[in-house]
Design a protein around this motif. Structure first.
Motif, short mmCIF file in Angstrom:
data_model
loop_
_atom_site.label_atom_id
_atom_site.label_comp_id
_atom_site.label_asym_id
_atom_site.label_seq_id
_atom_site.Cartn_x
_atom_site.Cartn_y
_atom_site.Cartn_z
N PHE A 123 -7.17 -1.38 2.74
CA PHE A 123 -5.75 -1.13 2.89
C PHE A 123 -5.26 -0.01 1.98
O PHE A 123 -4.07 0.08 1.67
CB PHE A 123 -4.95 -2.40 2.61
N VAL A 180 -2.94 4.46 5.14
CA VAL A 180 -2.16 4.07 6.31
C VAL A 180 -3.10 3.76 7.49
O VAL A 180 -2.85 2.85 8.27
CB VAL A 180 -1.17 5.19 6.69
N GLU A 202 -6.35 -2.41 11.22
CA GLU A 202 -6.39 -3.87 11.27
C GLU A 202 -5.35 -4.44 12.24
O GLU A 202 -5.59 -5.47 12.87
CB GLU A 202 -6.18 -4.44 9.87
N LEU A 203 -4.21 -3.77 12.38
CA LEU A 203 -3.21 -4.24 13.34
C LEU A 203 -3.71 -4.07 14.77
O LEU A 203 -3.58 -4.97 15.60
CB LEU A 203 -1.90 -3.49 13.14
N MET A 211 0.84 -1.20 0.00
CA MET A 211 0.00 0.00 0.00
C MET A 211 0.87 1.26 0.00
O MET A 211 0.65 2.18 -0.79
CB MET A 211 -0.92 -0.03 1.23
N SER A 215 7.26 -7.00 6.36
CA SER A 215 6.01 -7.74 6.35
C SER A 215 6.25 -9.23 6.15
O SER A 215 5.56 -10.07 6.73
CB SER A 215 5.08 -7.20 5.26
N HIS A 222 -4.33 0.15 7.47
CA HIS A 222 -3.31 -0.78 7.97
C HIS A 222 -3.24 -0.74 9.49
O HIS A 222 -3.24 -1.79 10.16
CB HIS A 222 -1.96 -0.39 7.35
#
Length: 336
Positions: free
Chosen positions: A11, A14, A20-21, A1, A316, A17
């Protein structure tokens, strides 16, 4: 992304991302760790909401269905966990779990309700508060897990550990982090926030050293948990640096916590729980040190190369390998 690759709508930013984390992964880990006794039907309902929330946020972010599923998961998690800590805990330090969980769930809901708002700072505020609340939760629960485990291992090695939970230091960390959570939201509060965070980092470092994990001979699983707690110390110190000086961006410093500490502690604790329940020795497992090495390297890559596309791919990939090792352990060791 971040490298410009077209991905799923959730996604595309930012914030997606980070969402979801924090609210997809970390909040699920908290649920799995803190919900001890409940009915199968309630667990099934909570899991269904979580899975639906993940699917909808990735494919239809900002939709009404995504908002309902994500906020619903947070509300149900709070309903299942907060009352038990308010009723069961007697000391104020133990009761602190309830407002921490309530705050995390509230930030998950706030992000959903403000993601399409014209006030762009509100979703960022929700994510920032979630990181700090999660840090506080790991500081608290990490101590409750590591201290007794270290004491037992040191005693079996013929030693004795005096400093275990360290209630005064634990209480001070709770109060300092509460101050950080409040002052970071105030205009012009960065200097005070930075100083409070720096003091918290020092106290957490002293607490970690007093556990004397090096005396737990032949216990790499405990050393790895100590490294995870050490990432909390580093994350707090780097956040303090970002608030006190222009040398580092807070978003970059955060990865010491969200990758280094969260990744290391969650994989280490989940592996130990699985092995202990199967009556196997966690110290003999290759998964915990390997996952710790992979997570630590990923965190370092994110810190030193925050925007370079190859570094993002490497970080990642390392995170994914660490999680794959954990899945391999789950498949290898039967659940009881």
């Amino acid at each position: 992304m971040l490298s410009g690759t077209a991905l799923a709508p959730g996604f595309a930013t930012v914030a997606g991302h980070a969402h979801e984390l924090l609210f997809g992964f970390a909040l699920a880990v908290a649920a799995g760790f803190l919900i001890n006794r409940t009915s199968t039907a309630r667990l099934a309902a909570l899991f269904t909401l979580w899975l639906l929330a993940r699917t909808l946020h990735i494919t239809l972010p900002g939709s009404t269905l995504s908002l309902i599923a994500n906020a619903g998961f947070a509300v149900m998690l709070a309903w299942m966990t907060v009352p038990q800590f308010l009723r069961g805990a007697k000391k104020w330090r133990n009761k602190a779990i309830a407002p921490i969980l309530l705050g995390l769930c509230a930030m998950a809901a706030l992000f959903q309700f403000t993601s399409d708002s014209t006030q762009a700072w509100l979703p960022f505020f929700a994510l920032q508060q979630a990181v700090l609340l999660l840090t506080l939760l790991m500081l608290f629960m990490g101590g409750r897990i590591i201290a007794p485990a270290a004491a037992g291992a040191i005693e079996r090695a013929g030693g004795h550990l005096e400093a275990r939970v360290q209630p005064r230091m634990e209480g001070a960390l709770l109060l300092l982090m509460a101050g950080v959570i409040v002052t970071v939201a105030l205009p012009g509060g960065a200097p005070v926030t930075g100083l409070l965070t720096l003091v918290a980092a020092v106290l957490a470092a002293v607490r970690l050293m007093r556990w004397r994990l090096w005396a737990a001979q032949g216990r790499p699983d405990l050393w790895c948990l100590g490294l995870g707690y050490g990432w909390l110390v580093a994350g707090l110190a780097l956040l303090a640096l970002s608030w006190l000086t222009p040398l580092l961006a807070p978003g970059t410093a955060t990865h010491a916590i969200t990758v280094g500490a969260l990744g290391t502690l969650t994989t280490g604790v989940m592996a130990r729980v699985r092995l202990n329940r199967a009556r196997r020795d966690p110290a003999a497992s290759w998964v915990i040190p390997v996952a710790t090495l992979l997570m630590g390297t990923a965190a370092l890559v994110r810190l030193f190369f925050p925007v370079e596309a190859p570094a993002l791919a490497l970080a990642s990939g390392l995170w994914a390998l660490a999680m794959a090792a954990l899945v391999a352990l789950f498949l290898q060791v039967p659940a009881r």
